[in-house]
Enzyme design. Structure first.
Site, PDB file in Angstrom:
ATOM      1  N   CYS A   1       3.908   3.639   2.982  1.00 10.40           N
ATOM      2  CA  CYS A   1       5.345   3.821   2.809  1.00 10.40           C
ATOM      3  C   CYS A   1       5.644   4.129   1.354  1.00 10.40           C
ATOM      4  CB  CYS A   1       6.124   2.583   3.260  1.00 10.40           C
ATOM      5  SG  CYS A   1       5.868   1.132   2.210  1.00 10.40           S
TER       6      CYS A   1
ATOM      7  N   ASP B   1       0.856  -1.172   0.000  1.00 11.01           N
ATOM      8  CA  ASP B   1       0.000   0.000   0.000  1.00 11.01           C
ATOM      9  C   ASP B   1       0.902   1.236   0.000  1.00 11.01           C
ATOM     10  OD1 ASP B   1      -1.738   2.084   0.540  1.00 11.01           O
ATOM     11  OD2 ASP B   1      -2.951   0.941   1.965  1.00 11.01           O
ATOM     12  N   HIS B   2       0.834   2.000  -1.082  1.00 10.86           N
ATOM     13  CA  HIS B   2       1.742   3.138  -1.219  1.00 10.86           C
ATOM     14  C   HIS B   2       1.409   4.256  -0.232  1.00 10.86           C
ATOM     15  CE1 HIS B   2       5.077   4.874  -3.241  1.00 10.86           C
ATOM     16  NE2 HIS B   2       4.894   4.269  -4.401  1.00 10.86           N
ATOM     17  N   ARG B   3       0.289   4.155   0.467  1.00 10.88           N
ATOM     18  CA  ARG B   3      -0.036   5.166   1.469  1.00 10.88           C
ATOM     19  C   ARG B   3       0.786   5.000   2.736  1.00 10.88           C
ATOM     20  NH1 ARG B   3      -6.381   4.083   1.866  1.00 10.88           N
ATOM     21  NH2 ARG B   3      -5.475   1.989   1.973  1.00 10.88           N
TER      22      ARG B   3
END
Length: 478
Positions: free
Chosen positions: A452, A448-450
């Site tokens: 890291c 999940d790019h949110r």
């Protein structure tokens, strides 16, 4: 006079709102004890035996095997006080199943997979009429008549008497067999099972499907299609050409429906990204062989590759806790979780399930392996509870067992990452400056790019790869 109590499908927990009846464990006329399992149901998460909170005589059952019931719908009715089983027979005879006591209610909360009480034994009482139970043959105390007034007048399925020439409920255990029969509109009550005690097997359903095709029987769906207006086709139909096949429609429900909902939610809510790396697993495989050789022929269970990879994951998550988290979208907060509950993907006859190894960060490779083996066996037999399938914080997916090298995993919502492992196979590899044949595996991380950025995800994956290539790296964290 007995009191007839209605037992409804309880809240099975984890947000489940309905369940499919797999198999009735009692029949009308049976004596049940408090907390005795009476029906096996299949939810979107697991197969569950539901215990009844009342003790007495079963007077009616609601719902056929294979049908779905919402939470709160009636399951069965029990005549409480219709017979005192404990005094009816001090000792069971050789040809009689030991019975269980009766009572008014357990007081236990029927949520999840039951109350945990030991399975009770039962004795059959043949009903002599609607809503009435006959006296037990060898019992000194007569059975009181049951007042039929509180009982619903038309229970969906009561397995008493002949049903299409067959006695009792349909002898089907496998959910796959029932699903296959429903898809092809095969009436299981018309089949004679070839299994033990008349059990209907998949081969029996397959034979019925072939017979239906040979006789050219028309299903209800085909009849409805035939009655609808015909839309002109632009293509030319040749004389004698075979009619186009009807598309098969498979309901998205049960495990498959739950998987579809979770994956769709993951794709719609999580901005995911994937990175991958090839790793030389030769040293890891050698270390595993040495571990298992040291245990000796009777030194306990062998350590699996999956257990070693799981232990590597827990060590990596300790270094990169960002990936052991979830996102609270309402509060716009990242929630870093204190412990690692490691899920692992397992393919079963019911579909893909993800059992969870609790507190994996406190376990060594041997302990993780033992728990994976235990949960895998429960998954194969359909006996995982909802609690064993929820609460994961990170998932390990070994798709290499399917003979594939790589994949881009979909995150198991609401987690933040999943590590995928391809097959380990011999490949040409530059080792110590020379070309050699080594055991190579592809590792892929979807995150999940949110929670890291790529630097953190890359650091996690590189650490995992380093541990695979040099297992001695793990000694620092053991």
């Amino acid at each position: 006079m007995a009191q007839v109590l209605e037992f409804k499908l309880p809240d099975l927990g984890e947000g489940l709102t309905e369940a499919e009846i797999v198999r009735w464990l009692v029949e009308v006329g049976d004596v049940v004890a408090i907390d005795q399992p009476v029906v096996e149901v299949e939810t979107a998460k697991a197969m569950v035996e539901v215990p009844c909170p009342y003790g007495g005589v079963v007077t009616a059952r609601f719902g056929e095997e294979g049908s779905e019931l919402p939470v709160g719908a009636p399951l069965l009715t029990v005549a409480v006080g219709a017979t005192d089983v404990s005094s009816a027979s001090p000792e069971p005879s050789a040809d009689e199943e030991p019975s269980a006591g009766s009572g008014s209610g357990s007081g236990n909360v029927l949520v999840g997979y039951g109350t945990g009480a030991p399975a009770a034994r039962r004795r059959r009482i043949r009903p002599t009429g609607v809503g009435a139970a006959a006296p037990v043959a060898a019992a000194p105390a007569p059975v009181a008549a049951v007042d039929p007034a509180p009982v619903r007048p038309a229970p969906v399925a009561v397995a008493v008497g002949e049903v299409n020439g067959r006695q009792g409920p349909v002898a089907v255990v496998s959910p796959l067999v029932r699903r296959l029969a429903r898809q092809h509109e095969i009436d299981l009550r018309q089949l004679t099972g070839s299994g033990p005690d008349g059990l209907i097997l998949r081969a029996d359903v397959d034979s019925a499907i072939r017979r239906a095709g040979e006789t050219g029987s028309v299903t209800e769906a085909e009849a409805r299609t035939a009655s609808e207006p015909v839309v002109a086709e632009t293509s030319t139909v040749q004389v004698g050409a075979a009619a186009p096949a009807t598309a098969e429609r498979i309901p998205l429900r049960g495990v498959r429906g739950a998987v579809a909902d979770k994956l769709s939610r993951s794709r719609s809510e999580i901005p995911d990204a994937t990175c991958w790396v090839d790793a030389d697993a030769t040293e890891l495989m050698a270390a595993r062989a040495a571990m298992n050789a040291a245990s000796g022929p009777s030194g306990g269970p062998k350590v699996s590759v999956l257990a070693l990879l799981a232990r590597i994951c827990t060590a990596a998550l300790a270094r990169y806790p960002e990936l052991n988290s979830t996102v609270d979208t309402a509060a716009r907060e990242i929630v870093r979780l204190p412990g690692v509950h490691l899920g692992f993907a397992a393919q079963t006859e019911r579909g893909l399930v993800v059992p969870v190894v609790r507190d994996a960060h406190t376990r060594n490779a041997e302990s993780i392996g033992a728990e994976i083996a235990r949960l895998t066996e429960l998954a194969r037999t359909g006996k995982l509870s909802p609690a064993q399938l929820t609460g994961g914080t990170f998932t390990l997916n070994n798709y290499g067992v399917f003979g594939v090298d790589g994949s881009t995993p979909i995150i198991n919502h609401p987690e933040a990452a999943m590590l995928g492992v391809g097959r380990i196979m011999p490949k040409p590899w530059v080792h110590q400056g020379e070309l050699a044949v080594r055991q190579v595996v592809q590792l892929s991380l979807t995150f999940d790019h949110r929670v890291c950025d790529g630097g953190t995800a890359g650091g996690f994956l590189r650490y995992v790869a380093d541990c695979v290539e040099q297992p001695a790296v793990l000694l620092r964290t053991l």
